[in-house]
Scaffold this active site. Sequence first.
Site, PDB file in Angstrom:
ATOM      1  NE  ARG A  19      -3.910  -1.530   2.290  1.00 27.70           N
ATOM      2  CZ  ARG A  19      -4.653  -1.818   3.335  1.00 27.70           C
ATOM      3  NH1 ARG A  19      -4.676  -1.008   4.380  1.00 27.70           N
ATOM      4  NH2 ARG A  19      -5.376  -2.901   3.347  1.00 27.70           N
ATOM      5  CB  SER A 110      -8.462  -1.911   2.629  1.00 30.75           C
ATOM      6  OG  SER A 110      -9.469  -2.290   3.524  1.00 30.75           O
ATOM      7  CG  HIS A 111      -9.695   0.727   5.872  1.00 30.20           C
ATOM      8  ND1 HIS A 111      -9.192  -0.539   5.735  1.00 30.20           N
ATOM      9  CD2 HIS A 111      -8.884   1.363   6.722  1.00 30.20           C
ATOM     10  CE1 HIS A 111      -8.111  -0.672   6.480  1.00 30.20           C
ATOM     11  NE2 HIS A 111      -7.910   0.476   7.094  1.00 30.20           N
ATOM     12  CE  LYS A 123      -5.861  -9.203   0.302  1.00 27.13           C
ATOM     13  NZ  LYS A 123      -6.688  -8.950   1.442  1.00 27.13           N
ATOM     14  CG  ASP A 274     -13.663  -1.907   3.583  1.00 28.84           C
ATOM     15  OD1 ASP A 274     -14.344  -2.754   2.973  1.00 28.84           O
ATOM     16  OD2 ASP A 274     -12.444  -2.047   3.805  1.00 28.84           O
ATOM     17  CG  ASP A 276     -11.210  -4.018   0.343  1.00 30.70           C
ATOM     18  OD1 ASP A 276     -11.669  -3.368   1.293  1.00 30.70           O
ATOM     19  OD2 ASP A 276     -10.397  -4.949   0.501  1.00 30.70           O
ATOM     20  CG  ASP A 278     -12.089  -6.263   3.386  1.00 32.74           C
ATOM     21  OD1 ASP A 278     -12.384  -5.058   3.554  1.00 32.74           O
ATOM     22  OD2 ASP A 278     -10.906  -6.676   3.365  1.00 32.74           O
ATOM     23  NE  ARG A 279     -11.008  -2.617   7.905  1.00 30.10           N
ATOM     24  CZ  ARG A 279     -10.241  -1.898   8.708  1.00 30.10           C
ATOM     25  NH1 ARG A 279     -10.707  -0.806   9.279  1.00 30.10           N
ATOM     26  NH2 ARG A 279      -8.993  -2.255   8.943  1.00 30.10           N
ATOM     27  CB  THR A 341      -3.901  -8.053  14.762  1.00 26.77           C
ATOM     28  OG1 THR A 341      -4.358  -7.816  16.084  1.00 26.77           O
ATOM     29  CG2 THR A 341      -4.535  -7.056  13.818  1.00 26.77           C
ATOM     30  CD  GLU A 360      -8.590  -8.966  12.100  1.00 30.01           C
ATOM     31  OE1 GLU A 360      -7.563  -8.743  12.745  1.00 30.01           O
ATOM     32  OE2 GLU A 360      -8.710  -8.695  10.902  1.00 30.01           O
ATOM     33  CD  GLU A 361      -9.935  -4.175  16.779  1.00 26.40           C
ATOM     34  OE1 GLU A 361     -10.550  -3.093  16.807  1.00 26.40           O
ATOM     35  OE2 GLU A 361      -8.916  -4.366  16.100  1.00 26.40           O
ATOM     36  CE  LYS A 373     -10.937  -6.936   6.796  1.00 18.89           C
ATOM     37  NZ  LYS A 373      -9.652  -6.967   7.485  1.00 18.89           N
ATOM     38  NE  ARG A 493      -4.814  -0.396  15.077  1.00 17.54           N
ATOM     39  CZ  ARG A 493      -5.012   0.635  14.263  1.00 17.54           C
ATOM     40  NH1 ARG A 493      -5.539   1.754  14.732  1.00 17.54           N
ATOM     41  NH2 ARG A 493      -4.696   0.558  12.982  1.00 17.54           N
TER      42      ARG A 493
END
Length: 540
Positions: A19, A110-111, A123, A274, A276, A278-279, A341, A360-361, A373, A493
């Site tokens: 990325r 992604s996001h 990816k 999101d 792509d 997946d979220r 993670t 995942e959170e 996901k 985090r």
Amino acid sequence: MKINTKPFLDQKPGTNGLRKKSKIFMQKNYLENYLQSIFDSIGKKQGETIIIGGDGRFFNEKAINIAIKMAIANGFSKILVAQNGLLSTPAASNLIRIKGAKGGLIFSASHNVGGKNGDFGVKYNIANGGPAPEILTDKIFLRTREIDRYFIADCADFDLQNLRKIQLSEVEIEIIDSIRDYALLMEKLFDFNKIAKFFANGFNMCFDAMNAVNGPYAKYILEEMVGAKKNTVKNAIPLEDFGGLHPDPNLIYAKELYDLMMAENAPDFGAATDGDGDRNLIIGKNCFVTPPDSLAILAANLHLIKGYKAGIRGIARSMPTSMAADRVAEFLGVEIYETPTGWKFFGNLLDGGKISICGEESFGTGSDHVREKDGLWAVLAWLNILAVKRQSVKEIVTEHWQKFGRNYYTRHDYEEIAKDKAEKLIENLEKKLNSLKGQQFAGLEVALADNFAYQDPIDGSISENQGFRILFANGARIIVRKSGTGTIGATIRIYIEHYEPPTGKLFLNTQYVLEKMINIAKEIVEIEKITDRKAPDIIT
Ligand code: G1P
Ligand code: ZN
């Protein structure tokens, strides 16, 4: 064949591929060198199929054309390209699996924000449909250090709009409908008739596609197949820059949806996915469902869904994800796996038939139907459960807590911390870790403090340094880890959790309940002292 001799990557690509800023990818030979490094690392191409698509962000079509021409020159026998270049990550995972492809290239960050000044990404997923494992990404990275040529077919750009097959001597290129196969998979898993009846009886929802790849998927599946009202899907047209939106479905970037769902005349159900696809974000009328709770609730109810009626085999959650799902696993008598993670750690468990659902959170939920996901899957799973139970989201969440107890949960992010300060913080914590056990903080005793390591139950591989766990005797937890996806400086985090049993106080404000634990975390981690920060940048 072109030549470029410079090693061009400053660091190893992460678990989500490479990325970078779009402008970096657009530099002469940059993308080509990276794609060639992938092709040089994956073995035989003759007789093999590759899937190519992306999330529609700026540079998507150009990158796809480069990839097609390079796949031709590298000797693939079949190249399947998503129509208009639009392919969500879960749909790509499915296509790789059902077409028996060697792998797939997904162009997405992604996001992350898109556009000329935004981010771009590449990816590579392998034959099981999941992200390339570290052993392969390491190989690709090593190859980037020495790459000095790439292969590319000398032909005009391909029109990605019209579905068709193109035979170019040895190789067949096909522009395929990228929604159909995914929609069929969803129809196989979920009871579309039941959901359709539910909509026909007046249930209403709002889906925010965030001007990203899932717009056409959601419109087709929700509005055409299961009969949600027209315009249920907002921001449905994928845009190069996501219309200026940050396509990350959390309470900050999906604020419009959140505000709508908290209003008095809110629809029954709200969801977003999101960049792509997946979220996922799940919100009921006046009721946000945290991702760890969503995982636990889906796990507890999955057997109500057609595709999972035999029950679930096991559950996996990433280590920082709250332990809500553990209680469901215990109740169901199935195994719970705590993984580091990153989605890639679920791959072996799914392939090995150990688990049926994982999450995942960070707003990621999925099952054994693909190896990524899957945002829309989570939304349909909720819809199916709502249609079977004929209850509101709030009622389902309430009943869940009353049965299993509630894991109050929050994540505090400190972003763009100078790298040396972040290192100091980690060293400081590492040093005091051993002495924490048995210590009391505000009357709470530390039962365990460690640096999380994971041994994969399938291949035995060990992953160390996966974040600090501080567990308290009353079931509370503080988790601290450094983000692996931040692009500027370091992101720390801190995840804070408190468990309240079914008989306890289940309906209090999260930040209020967690105040004591947050203060303990500050005392132990010393984050604000070491980094001179007054408060986290983002609280989820
Ligand atoms: C973040 C999330 C993690 C997720 C990853 C990719 O990684 O926390 O759960 O798998 O993005 O979507 P992090 O920045 O924390 O390393
Ligand atoms: Zn994503």
